[in-house]
Design a protein around this motif. Structure first.
Motif, PDB file in Angstrom:
ATOM      1  N   HIS A 253      36.323  30.322  40.301  1.00 19.28           N
ATOM      2  CA  HIS A 253      37.531  30.109  41.101  1.00 19.28           C
ATOM      3  C   HIS A 253      38.149  31.451  41.508  1.00 19.28           C
ATOM      4  N   ALA A 254      39.012  31.391  42.530  1.00 16.83           N
ATOM      5  CA  ALA A 254      39.550  32.629  43.105  1.00 16.83           C
ATOM      6  C   ALA A 254      40.713  33.204  42.297  1.00 16.83           C
ATOM      7  N   VAL A 255      41.474  32.325  41.625  1.00 17.48           N
ATOM      8  CA  VAL A 255      42.663  32.731  40.865  1.00 17.48           C
ATOM      9  C   VAL A 255      43.615  33.536  41.766  1.00 17.48           C
ATOM     10  N   ILE A 256      43.909  32.957  42.906  1.00 17.37           N
ATOM     11  CA  ILE A 256      44.786  33.641  43.877  1.00 17.37           C
ATOM     12  C   ILE A 256      46.004  32.808  44.274  1.00 17.37           C
TER      13      ILE A 256
ATOM     14  N   ASN B  34      51.157  31.976  46.941  1.00 19.67           N
ATOM     15  CA  ASN B  34      52.401  31.207  46.930  1.00 19.67           C
ATOM     16  C   ASN B  34      53.653  32.073  46.834  1.00 19.67           C
TER      17      ASN B  34
ATOM     18  N   TYR C 139      47.339  29.620  33.701  1.00 14.74           N
ATOM     19  CA  TYR C 139      46.324  29.213  34.681  1.00 14.74           C
ATOM     20  C   TYR C 139      45.408  28.154  34.086  1.00 14.74           C
TER      21      TYR C 139
ATOM     22  N   ASN D   2      50.645  17.337  44.296  1.00 12.83           N
ATOM     23  CA  ASN D   2      49.428  17.343  43.495  1.00 12.83           C
ATOM     24  C   ASN D   2      49.602  16.498  42.236  1.00 12.83           C
TER      25      ASN D   2
HETATM   26  P1  FAD Z   1      40.665  27.889  43.779  1.00 10.22           P
HETATM   27  O1  FAD Z   1      40.016  26.747  43.112  1.00 10.22           O
HETATM   28  O2  FAD Z   1      39.902  29.153  43.802  1.00 10.22           O
HETATM   29  O3  FAD Z   1      41.024  27.433  45.277  1.00 10.22           O
HETATM   30  C1  FAD Z   1      41.427  28.393  46.262  1.00 10.22           C
HETATM   31  C2  FAD Z   1      42.808  28.119  46.772  1.00 10.22           C
HETATM   32  O4  FAD Z   1      42.869  26.866  47.423  1.00 10.22           O
HETATM   33  C3  FAD Z   1      43.896  28.065  45.719  1.00 10.22           C
HETATM   34  O5  FAD Z   1      44.333  29.339  45.353  1.00 10.22           O
HETATM   35  C4  FAD Z   1      44.972  27.253  46.411  1.00 10.22           C
HETATM   36  O6  FAD Z   1      45.787  28.061  47.186  1.00 10.22           O
HETATM   37  C5  FAD Z   1      44.177  26.324  47.311  1.00 10.22           C
HETATM   38  N1  FAD Z   1      44.083  24.986  46.722  1.00 10.22           N
HETATM   39  C6  FAD Z   1      43.032  24.445  46.081  1.00 10.22           C
HETATM   40  N2  FAD Z   1      43.287  23.159  45.763  1.00 10.22           N
HETATM   41  C7  FAD Z   1      44.539  22.910  46.182  1.00 10.22           C
HETATM   42  C8  FAD Z   1      45.374  21.772  46.129  1.00 10.22           C
HETATM   43  N3  FAD Z   1      44.977  20.618  45.590  1.00 10.22           N
HETATM   44  N4  FAD Z   1      46.616  21.875  46.631  1.00 10.22           N
HETATM   45  C9  FAD Z   1      47.045  23.027  47.187  1.00 10.22           C
HETATM   46  N5  FAD Z   1      46.292  24.128  47.270  1.00 10.22           N
HETATM   47  C10 FAD Z   1      45.052  24.067  46.780  1.00 10.22           C
HETATM   48  N6  FAD Z   1      48.236  24.578  43.242  1.00 10.22           N
HETATM   49  C11 FAD Z   1      49.216  25.478  43.412  1.00 10.22           C
HETATM   50  O7  FAD Z   1      49.050  26.425  44.174  1.00 10.22           O
HETATM   51  N7  FAD Z   1      50.407  25.353  42.746  1.00 10.22           N
HETATM   52  C12 FAD Z   1      50.649  24.324  41.898  1.00 10.22           C
HETATM   53  O8  FAD Z   1      51.725  24.231  41.337  1.00 10.22           O
HETATM   54  C13 FAD Z   1      49.618  23.362  41.698  1.00 10.22           C
HETATM   55  N8  FAD Z   1      49.804  22.314  40.847  1.00 10.22           N
HETATM   56  C14 FAD Z   1      48.805  21.411  40.681  1.00 10.22           C
HETATM   57  C15 FAD Z   1      49.021  20.333  39.821  1.00 10.22           C
HETATM   58  C16 FAD Z   1      48.036  19.376  39.637  1.00 10.22           C
HETATM   59  C17 FAD Z   1      48.293  18.190  38.754  1.00 10.22           C
HETATM   60  C18 FAD Z   1      46.805  19.511  40.313  1.00 10.22           C
HETATM   61  C19 FAD Z   1      45.743  18.481  40.140  1.00 10.22           C
HETATM   62  C20 FAD Z   1      46.575  20.575  41.156  1.00 10.22           C
HETATM   63  C21 FAD Z   1      47.569  21.537  41.357  1.00 10.22           C
HETATM   64  N9  FAD Z   1      47.376  22.629  42.227  1.00 10.22           N
HETATM   65  C22 FAD Z   1      48.391  23.531  42.401  1.00 10.22           C
HETATM   66  C23 FAD Z   1      46.147  22.775  43.027  1.00 10.22           C
HETATM   67  C24 FAD Z   1      45.035  23.634  42.369  1.00 10.22           C
HETATM   68  O9  FAD Z   1      44.774  23.164  41.075  1.00 10.22           O
HETATM   69  C25 FAD Z   1      45.414  25.102  42.328  1.00 10.22           C
HETATM   70  O10 FAD Z   1      45.760  25.543  43.631  1.00 10.22           O
HETATM   71  C26 FAD Z   1      44.256  25.968  41.862  1.00 10.22           C
HETATM   72  O11 FAD Z   1      43.808  25.542  40.605  1.00 10.22           O
HETATM   73  C27 FAD Z   1      44.674  27.420  41.798  1.00 10.22           C
HETATM   74  O12 FAD Z   1      43.657  28.204  41.267  1.00 10.22           O
HETATM   75  P2  FAD Z   1      42.739  29.133  42.168  1.00 10.22           P
HETATM   76  O13 FAD Z   1      43.569  30.083  42.930  1.00 10.22           O
HETATM   77  O14 FAD Z   1      41.696  29.702  41.266  1.00 10.22           O
HETATM   78  O15 FAD Z   1      42.107  28.092  43.170  1.00 10.22           O
END
Ligand code: FAD
Ligand code: DLZ
Ligand code: SF4
Length: 509
Positions: A268-271, A276, A366, A409
């Motif tokens: 995952h990107a963790v971005i 936000n 995270y 979400n």
């Molecule tokens: P990656 O998996 O690498 O995905 C890349 C980017 O895509 C993320 O950084 C994010 O900006 C976007 N993205 C992916 N899935 C979603 C989604 N479902 N909704 C919106 N953006 C998405 N995301 C948040 O940014 N803030 C929250 O408060 C949040 N709460 C969540 C609560 C629940 C119950 C669930 C199921 C999901 C939630 N998400 C939330 C969506 C998602 O889980 C996170 O964006 C993601 O895990 C962030 O990690 P990453 O940057 O490694 O994402």
């Protein structure tokens, strides 16, 4: 006493130099106000690491603003004139500077827009609330898209966004002949010694000062401050993203739904915490990913999957939020009322999958999407946890959590508490799903193959008990009807064992 033209209040998730309120300003005549506020740190009791991240990113942003010639009133949490809330802090600054106008970019949360809308009358000064153009789809454009549709499905919204942005398009057709390559994105993952890690940064003096402040003031909040490795500037966030594109993105698609013990980040990107709060720009990161695909360093299923999360899901949930607020947070389709179990805060549970998700949430602020959706979210829905209590948990524990993105979400996608406005079916799953997508079950005290009894995986009895309890509500959903029929074909004594196992487990919570 000074007198300024615009007093520009910049919020902690508006750390973007092109922000509309800043673009409308002039460093020579205007003054910026930013403040570390007790109310913002505690409207839900945020994870310590999240508070430290926001404060440190704010302090670094102020350094950049000053270097660009802006005059900034920056009120630290421990400043004697800190008033604790946006409204009080702004009121104090208005008295001090007597601005001609207050200028703000609209807030990301309904709660704060209500404050913004009250200021003009309260302070008898014109308040300009400018749109937030860091998103691709405005609330008004989303409302127009949603008007007259029976179902608001992300997939169709996403296609419109692809057409609008031109991302991964070949004329008016999607590259590769398909809009969505998700069918290729459900592989389980194996331990890999060369698993990439998100780019991390040792705390500098500014961050170290913030960490000490947060420990002193919010030491009792959930979560660990150390290790603190988040980027707190745009330059470092962009470097962390570039590292992701190079090392993890090629596998992002394949392993998007996978979970692995001891690997909190996988591919995952963790971005999301950077996007936000404004350190990263969503369209810019998508263009970088498209460029990597065009250069041949990233497969199409990864590039498309990633871009869909950002221009699809991220924009879509924001659209739903503004369409349905206020009130969306009180949806409770299944009428669930059980309090949130303590182990959401302590991680002390015999369920290895839940323990892993909560423990890394405590350590890192995270968890990746499938952990949030299919472990902690799924468990809460099966166990009948009050969706509002769960919403407050998600909002407080993740560094990327702001209500506009977290609430849909949680309430829509993970709890189906809006009755299916956002999701086409409840994301309910038994232990078999978690076993297929992870290696947690191998070390778990519970037996994922057993449906009932004290040894059995709790997700199994809870899953069937959920189907049984709510079949009146879900049997009309074509994607759930088969599960309802399967349950109804169980022998009566098996149905009883399911009910007993679920009741015994729930009583132990
Ligand atoms: P990656 O998996 O690498 O995905 C890349 C980017 O895509 C993320 O950084 C994010 O900006 C976007 N993205 C992916 N899935 C979603 C989604 N479902 N909704 C919106 N953006 C998405 N995301 C948040 O940014 N803030 C929250 O408060 C949040 N709460 C969540 C609560 C629940 C119950 C669930 C199921 C999901 C939630 N998400 C939330 C969506 C998602 O889980 C996170 O964006 C993601 O895990 C962030 O990690 P990453 O940057 O490694 O994402
Ligand atoms: C999340 C957060 C935190 C923890 N602290 C502050 C703060 O002290 N000052 C501030 O301006 N913003 C903070 N934020 C972000 C705000 O909560 C966010 O701007 C609003 O929720 C609107 O989206
Ligand atoms: Fe989770 Fe059940 Fe697997 Fe244990 S057996 S890790 S509780 S799914």
């Amino acid at each position: 006493m000074t007198s300024v033209r615009h007093l520009i209040l910049v919020l902690g998730d508006q750390l973007t130099h092109t922000l509309t309120s800043l673009a409308a300003g002039d460093p020579a005549r205007d003054r910026i106000l930013m403040a570390e506020l007790h109310d913002e740190a505690t409207y839900v009791r945020h994870h310590k690491k999240k508070i430290a991240f926001v404060f440190s990113a704010m302090r670094h942003f102020v350094q950049e603003l000053r270097a660009l010639g802006w005059t900034v009133d920056y009120v630290t949490l421990d400043a004697p004139d800190n008033r604790g809330s946006f409204t009080e802090q702004l009121g104090q600054a208005i008295v001090r500077h007597r601005p001609e106008r207050v200028v703000v970019t609209e807030a990301g949360e309904w709660r704060v827009t209500q404050m913004q809308e009250s200021w003009q009358a309260r302070f008898s000064v014109p308040v300009d609330i400018l749109p937030d153009d860091r998103f691709l789809c405005s609330p008004a454009a989303f409302e127009k898209w949603a008007a007259g549709r029976k179902q608001l499905r992300m997939e169709y919204f996403y296609r419109d966004m692809r057409r609008r942005t031109g991302l991964l398009m070949d004329g008016d057709q999607p590259v590769g002949g398909k809009w969505n390559f998700d069918a290729e994105n459900r592989k389980a993952v194996e331990t890999d010694l060369f698993m990439p890690r998100p780019g991390g940064y040792a705390p500098d003096a500014v961050t170290r000062e913030v960490l000490a402040l947060v420990e002193a003031r919010y030491g009792s909040h959930f979560g660990d401050l150390a290790p603190f490795w988040f980027a707190v500037t745009r330059v470092d966030a962009e470097a962390a993203f570039a590292a992701f594109v190079k090392s993890a993105l090629p596998n992002f698609g394949d392993y998007q739904d996978a979970m692995l013990a001891g690997e909190p980040f996988l591919y995952h990107a963790v971005i999301a915490q950077y996007l936000n709060c404004g350190l990263l720009d969503p369209l810019r990161v998508c263009r970088q990913v498209e460029a990597a695909w065009r250069a041949g360093t990233v497969p199409l299923n990864a590039a498309e999957g990633f871009i869909r999360q950002i221009i699809g899901w991220r924009e879509y949930v924001r659209g739903i939020y503004w369409l349905k607020m206020p009130g969306y947070d009180r949806n409770n389709f299944f009428g669930h009322t059980r309090p949130l179990p303590d182990f959401y805060w302590t991680g002390e549970t015999s369920m290895a999958c839940v323990k892993a998700a909560v423990t890394q949430t405590k350590e890192q602020a995270y968890a990746h999407h499938i952990q949030r959706l299919m472990v902690t979210g799924n468990f809460a829905m099966l166990a009948g946890i009050d969706p509002h209590a769960l919403h407050e948990w998600y909002l407080s524990v993740y560094a990327d959590a702001y209500e506009w993105v977290e609430l849909p979400n949680t309430v829509g996608m993970s709890q189906f508490a809006d009755g299916g406005l956002l999701a086409s079916k409840p994301y309910a799953a038994s232990g078999a799903y978690i076993n297929r997508m992870s290696n947690y079950c191998g070390t778990c005290r519970h037996d994922v193959k057993r449906r009932t009894g004290v040894e059995a995986c709790p997700f199994n009895a809870l899953y069937w008990d959920f189907i049984a309890r709510h079949r009146g509500k879900i049997s009309r959903n074509p994607r759930m009807a088969q599960m309802v029929r399967t349950y109804e074909n169980f022998p009566v004594d098996e149905q009883q064992r399911i009910a007993e196992s679920a009741a015994t487990f729930l009583a132990s919570l």
